[in-house]
Design an enzyme around this catalytic site. Structure first.
Site, PDB file in Angstrom:
ATOM      1  N   VAL A 164       0.841  -1.204   0.000  1.00  0.00           N
ATOM      2  CA  VAL A 164       0.000   0.000   0.000  1.00  0.00           C
ATOM      3  C   VAL A 164       0.878   1.257   0.000  1.00  0.00           C
ATOM      4  O   VAL A 164       0.617   2.221  -0.730  1.00  0.00           O
ATOM      5  CB  VAL A 164      -0.965   0.002   1.207  1.00  0.00           C
ATOM      6  CG1 VAL A 164      -1.772   1.298   1.240  1.00  0.00           C
ATOM      7  CG2 VAL A 164      -1.908  -1.191   1.144  1.00  0.00           C
ATOM      8  N   CYS A 165       1.911   1.252   0.823  1.00  0.00           N
ATOM      9  CA  CYS A 165       2.808   2.414   0.900  1.00  0.00           C
ATOM     10  C   CYS A 165       3.478   2.684  -0.444  1.00  0.00           C
ATOM     11  O   CYS A 165       3.649   3.847  -0.844  1.00  0.00           O
ATOM     12  CB  CYS A 165       3.875   2.192   1.964  1.00  0.00           C
ATOM     13  SG  CYS A 165       3.233   2.010   3.638  1.00  0.00           S
ATOM     14  N   THR A 166       3.866   1.634  -1.132  1.00  0.00           N
ATOM     15  CA  THR A 166       4.532   1.797  -2.428  1.00  0.00           C
ATOM     16  C   THR A 166       3.609   2.482  -3.423  1.00  0.00           C
ATOM     17  O   THR A 166       4.042   3.360  -4.184  1.00  0.00           O
ATOM     18  CB  THR A 166       4.993   0.433  -2.956  1.00  0.00           C
ATOM     19  OG1 THR A 166       5.910  -0.148  -2.014  1.00  0.00           O
ATOM     20  CG2 THR A 166       5.678   0.563  -4.311  1.00  0.00           C
TER      21      THR A 166
END
Length: 216
Positions: free
Chosen positions: A44-46
């Site tokens: 998700v962060c990517t």
């Protein structure tokens, strides 16, 4: 310290992917968005960081600078940025704070107290997905907190920046689901007589609800 809307954003010193910073010096005279990520090399962060990088022109139009934070060190950040650029076909140019010791995360109350799986190998919590919009006076104007499992809507964050900046420049507020270019609401502190002098095409729906064209 409890952070609320209207609080002065706490100052801190930190290492980032663009060098060491003192946060208040970094803010300078610009609007600033500080946003946290649980950890490097997470899916998700990517995707989120790719979105923020792709919005670079939109941030610049609004004189906004963004700065990320993740609970890893600089070496991991550098390798992760390569992945972010590759996966999202972007060039990430904003700084990411290295907060492996969680000092900034604790200062801004970003640590996850809900998801028992959102921890590092030592069991220390990672962060949730926090967002702080900070104005040039170093005042916190918006706080958003998403769980680690849910990616953020950065179109909404842009929308809030537009609303805040417009409200600071003109005596208006913005209605629900407002988007840039939509009609705005005359601020309750402005009388209807004043409103007709300040704005064009004032439409009185109710004595307390006066609409006018967006000054954008």
């Amino acid at each position: 310290m409890v952070l609320r809307l209207g609080s002065t954003a706490p100052d801190f010193e930190a290492q980032t992917t663009k060098g060491s910073i003192k946060f208040h010096d970094f803010i300078g005279d610009k609007w600033t968005i500080l946003f946290s990520h649980p950890a490097d090399f997470t899916p998700v962060c990517t995707t989120e960081l790719g979105i923020v990088a792709a919005l670079e022109d939109e941030w610049e139009k609004r004189s906004v600078q963004v700065i990320g934070l993740s609970a890893n060190g600089l070496e991991d950040h550098a390798k992760w940025i390569e992945d972010i650029n590759e996966v999202n076909s972007v060039e990430l140019n904003f700084p990411i704070i290295a907060d492996a010791d969680r000092k900034v995360s604790e200062l801004y109350d970003m640590l996850d107290h809900q998801d028992a799986t959102n921890v590092d190998a030592k069991g220390i919590p990672f962060t949730v997905r926090s967002v702080f919009i900070i104005d040039p006076k170093k005042t916190i104007r918006l706080i958003l907190t998403y769980p680690a499992s849910t990616g953020r809507n950065f179109d909404e964050i842009l929308r809030v920046v537009d609303s805040l900046q417009l409200g600071d420049q003109h005596r208006i507020t913005t209605p629900g689901n407002w988007k840039k270019g939509d009609d705005v609401i005359v601020h309750p502190s402005v009388t209807t007589e004043e409103a007709h002098k300040l704005f064009k095409n004032v439409r009185v729906v109710k004595p307390y609800l006066r609409l006018t064209k967006s000054p954008f």
